[in-house]
Design a protein around this motif. Structure first.
Motif, short mmCIF file in Angstrom:
data_model
loop_
_atom_site.label_atom_id
_atom_site.label_comp_id
_atom_site.label_asym_id
_atom_site.label_seq_id
_atom_site.Cartn_x
_atom_site.Cartn_y
_atom_site.Cartn_z
N ARG A 49 0.67 -1.42 -0.15
CA ARG A 49 0.12 -0.01 0.26
C ARG A 49 0.68 1.17 -0.08
NH1 ARG A 49 -4.76 -2.59 3.76
NH2 ARG A 49 -5.74 -3.63 2.47
N LYS A 50 2.08 1.39 0.64
CA LYS A 50 3.19 2.00 0.76
C LYS A 50 3.50 2.53 -0.53
CE LYS A 50 4.01 2.30 5.51
NZ LYS A 50 5.64 1.93 6.36
N GLY A 51 3.73 1.41 -1.01
CA GLY A 51 4.42 1.77 -2.36
C GLY A 51 3.28 1.92 -3.74
N LEU A 52 2.28 1.37 -3.74
CA LEU A 52 1.59 2.22 -4.18
C LEU A 52 1.35 3.41 -4.57
CD1 LEU A 52 -0.85 1.13 -6.29
CD2 LEU A 52 -2.38 0.68 -4.87
N THR A 53 0.55 4.05 -3.17
CA THR A 53 0.82 5.19 -2.90
C THR A 53 1.54 5.99 -3.36
OG1 THR A 53 -0.24 4.81 -0.72
CG2 THR A 53 0.05 6.92 -1.08
N VAL A 83 -1.10 -3.60 -9.08
CA VAL A 83 -0.93 -3.83 -7.42
C VAL A 83 -2.13 -3.44 -6.90
CG1 VAL A 83 0.29 -2.41 -5.46
CG2 VAL A 83 1.60 -3.78 -7.46
N SER A 84 -2.88 -2.32 -7.66
CA SER A 84 -4.61 -2.68 -7.25
C SER A 84 -5.38 -3.32 -7.26
CB SER A 84 -5.35 -1.22 -7.40
OG SER A 84 -4.42 0.07 -7.56
N LEU A 85 -4.24 -4.29 -7.77
CA LEU A 85 -6.30 -5.43 -8.04
C LEU A 85 -5.54 -6.47 -6.86
CD1 LEU A 85 -6.22 -5.73 -12.20
CD2 LEU A 85 -8.24 -5.18 -10.38
N LYS A 86 -4.15 -6.72 -7.21
CA LYS A 86 -3.72 -7.51 -6.20
C LYS A 86 -4.01 -7.35 -4.76
CE LYS A 86 1.09 -8.37 -7.95
NZ LYS A 86 2.35 -8.26 -7.94
#
Length: 181
Positions: A34-38, A60-63
């Motif tokens: 989540r941190k990486g996605l942000t 990653v959002s789908l994961k």
């Protein structure tokens, strides 16, 4: 891979930040992902980001939102058959299909130059995108939404392809640059 021969404006502040984000995105920890996605979302919103970052953001959002429901490819045949599950499965199939269509098209579109369109299959061969993903994109776009089992397999195949063809290539290039003493 980034061309280092000319100065580029990049969305990340340093290669250390890039590396940290890569590690977060491919971590086993949901919190790290989540941190990486942000961070990835901020990079993409700044513009001038490589398409692979947008593709990774989608994957990653789908994961984090869909794929966790299907550990080890568990699908309907392995779960209770009920109306609520059928609704969720169709929603997930649509989400995964849309992601695959968007990502495959995004990579292919980068190579459409000139007055005449080049076939998606020819471009896919050139960039070594698996033919299975191109065929699945075509099926999901023009025929029917594939089964969840096939889509889960395709999702992980595409995720591996993006990781190998952007993140790991870029990482190898960064590691090959001599460090200043």
């Amino acid at each position: 891979m980034v061309d280092y021969s000319a100065p580029k404006i990049l969305p990340w502040t340093s290669w250390a930040e890039w590396l940290d984000t890569y590690k977060q995105l491919y971590s086993d920890s949901v919190e790290s992902m989540r941190k990486g996605l942000t961070r990835l979302h901020y990079w993409n919103s700044r513009g001038r980001a490589p398409w692979s970052l947008s593709a990774t953001e989608i994957l990653v959002s789908l994961k984090l939102t869909v794929m966790y429901r299907y550990p080890n490819n568990v699908t309907r045949s392995d779960q209770a058959y009920n109306a609520r599950f059928i609704e969720q499965e169709m929603t997930d199939r649509l989400a995964i299909s849309a992601a695959i269509i968007n990502i495959v098209n995004g990579y292919v579109d980068q190579h459409q130059k000139g007055r005449f369109a080049i076939s998606i299959n020819n471009i896919a061969k050139k960039i070594k995108l698996p033919e299975f993903l191109v065929d699945l994109r075509h099926t999901a776009t023009h025929q029917e939404i594939p089964s969840l089992k096939i889509l889960i397999h395709a999702f992980y195949m595409l995720d591996d392809w993006v990781r190998e063809n952007y993140w790991l290539k870029q990482l190898a290039h960064l590691e090959s640059i001599p460090k200043k003493i």
